[in-house]
Design an enzyme around this catalytic site. Structure first.
Site, PDB file in Angstrom:
ATOM      1  N   HIS A 151       5.054   3.449   7.145  1.00 46.25           N
ATOM      2  CA  HIS A 151       4.885   2.068   6.693  1.00 46.25           C
ATOM      3  C   HIS A 151       4.881   1.930   5.179  1.00 46.25           C
ATOM      4  CE1 HIS A 151       3.840  -2.077   7.160  1.00 46.25           C
ATOM      5  NE2 HIS A 151       2.630  -1.957   6.602  1.00 46.25           N
TER       6      HIS A 151
HETATM    7  O1  LIG Z   1      -0.487  -7.202   9.985  1.00 47.51           O
HETATM    8  C1  LIG Z   1       0.576  -7.269   9.319  1.00 47.51           C
HETATM    9  O2  LIG Z   1       1.634  -7.797   9.721  1.00 47.51           O
HETATM   10  C2  LIG Z   1       0.575  -6.718   7.927  1.00 47.51           C
HETATM   11  C3  LIG Z   1      -0.096  -5.369   7.907  1.00 47.51           C
HETATM   12  C4  LIG Z   1      -0.260  -4.890   6.498  1.00 47.51           C
HETATM   13  O3  LIG Z   1      -0.079  -5.645   5.550  1.00 47.51           O
HETATM   14  C5  LIG Z   1      -0.746  -3.547   6.288  1.00 47.51           C
HETATM   15  C6  LIG Z   1      -0.608  -2.969   5.062  1.00 47.51           C
HETATM   16  C7  LIG Z   1      -1.465  -1.896   4.627  1.00 47.51           C
HETATM   17  C8  LIG Z   1      -1.344  -1.382   3.364  1.00 47.51           C
HETATM   18  O4  LIG Z   1      -0.375  -1.706   2.538  1.00 47.51           O
HETATM   19  C9  LIG Z   1      -2.314  -0.406   2.828  1.00 47.51           C
HETATM   20  O5  LIG Z   1      -3.286  -0.068   3.555  1.00 47.51           O
HETATM   21  O6  LIG Z   1      -2.111  -0.006   1.682  1.00 47.51           O
END
Ligand SMILES: O=C(O)CCC(=O)/C=C/C=C(\O)C(=O)O
Length: 289
Positions: A269
């Site tokens: 991700h």
């Molecule tokens: O729920 C969603 O669609 C978005 C999820 C999300 O924004 C997760 C991102 C996490 C990070 O960028 C991080 O922990 O750095």
């Protein structure tokens, strides 16, 4: 992993702005780095302890070296920005706050690079204020909505929400292990930074949980409206993304008229971190041509 070493520090680029959103005054933190005729705003994701600096420190220097001004905004509810309970669309809240920040800085139009929630928020601004947005780079985000292929909420989002409820190093490591494809690259320093960020602002953690209780769908599905976006858009995804499934990227490239999609294999991700050198070259090439 060789990335351009940072010659600037978070502290030396740290700034604050007091902004008004829907009658509410918010102190917003941002980092303001470099100078140039064009500005790239980077918007972080929704994980506990996420900040502009924590998410993008591998991506700043190449843009600064190429002559861009780079702004990292901590969204309300993260980092050194004020905390908030969001009962509506968080994507639109972040977009409104960014719009006010740009107005306060006298920036009429910027390029936006959004990670996950930051991508959702970038699309929200492109829909709210299209004249504000030059080019868009969306990675691991851009719209909410249901995946036709992956069970929702995804395993990553479940771990993220669990971490907000029980902020421990064990739960942080469990989330981060799913977050990236190759967890061997995750350093104790990164874990400690994230844990310190999280525990320094327990109000952010508590208010994120309250926001979810008030509105479980914090990120609306912009699918039906994507066709109105005229910004040239580069969409980047990790094939192994276990937070926001890659088919979301297919929905975005199908919906946004001037868009293209690049999928990194062996990537979770956090494409901008996991494949930083290639990611940075791809973004620069997109912005410059
Ligand atoms: O729920 C969603 O669609 C978005 C999820 C999300 O924004 C997760 C991102 C996490 C990070 O960028 C991080 O922990 O750095």
């Amino acid at each position: 992993m060789t990335t351009t070493p940072l010659t600037i520090t978070e502290a030396s680029t740290s700034r604050f702005a007091r902004l008004l959103d829907e009658g509410r005054e918010l102190q917003i933190h941002y980092n303001d780095i470099g100078q140039g005729p064009q500005t790239v705003v980077m918007l972080h994701g929704s994980g506990p302890g996420a900040t502009g600096w924590a998410n993008f420190h591998r991506n700043i220097q190449p843009l600064v070296d190429a002559g861009y001004r780079v702004i990292l905004m901590d969204c309300p509810g993260w980092g050194k920005s004020d905390s908030i309970v969001c009962t509506g669309s968080r994507s639109d809240l972040n977009a409104r706050v960014l719009d006010r920040l740009l107005e306060s800085l006298g920036l009429e139009q910027v390029h936006i690079l959004g990670n996950s929630m930051g991508g959702h928020s970038a699309v929200a601004l492109a829909l709210q204020q299209p004249q504000r947005v030059g080019k868009l780079v969306l990675m691991g985000g851009g719209t909410g909505g249901v995946s036709p292929y992956a069970p929702m909420p995804t395993e990553g989002i479940k771990l993220l929400q669990g971490l907000y409820r029980d902020p421990s190093i064990e739960n942080l490591k469990k989330m981060m292990a799913v977050f990236v494809f190759d967890s061997s690259d995750l350093t104790e320093e990164l874990f400690q930074t994230r844990l310190d960020n999280m525990l320094a602002r327990r109000d952010h953690l508590e208010n994120f949980v309250k926001s979810l209780e008030a509105n479980p769908r914090q990120f609306p599905d912009f699918g039906p409206r994507l066709g109105s976006i005229q910004s040239p858009t580069l969409i980047i995804w990790g094939r192994n993304d276990r937070f926001v499934p890659m088919d979301t990227g297919l929905r975005l490239v199908a919906g946004i008229p001037q868009s293209e999609l690049h999928v990194f294999n062996h990537c979770g991700h956090w494409a901008q971190w996991e494949h930083a050198p290639r990611f940075n070259r791809m973004v620069l090439d997109f912005l410059q041509h």
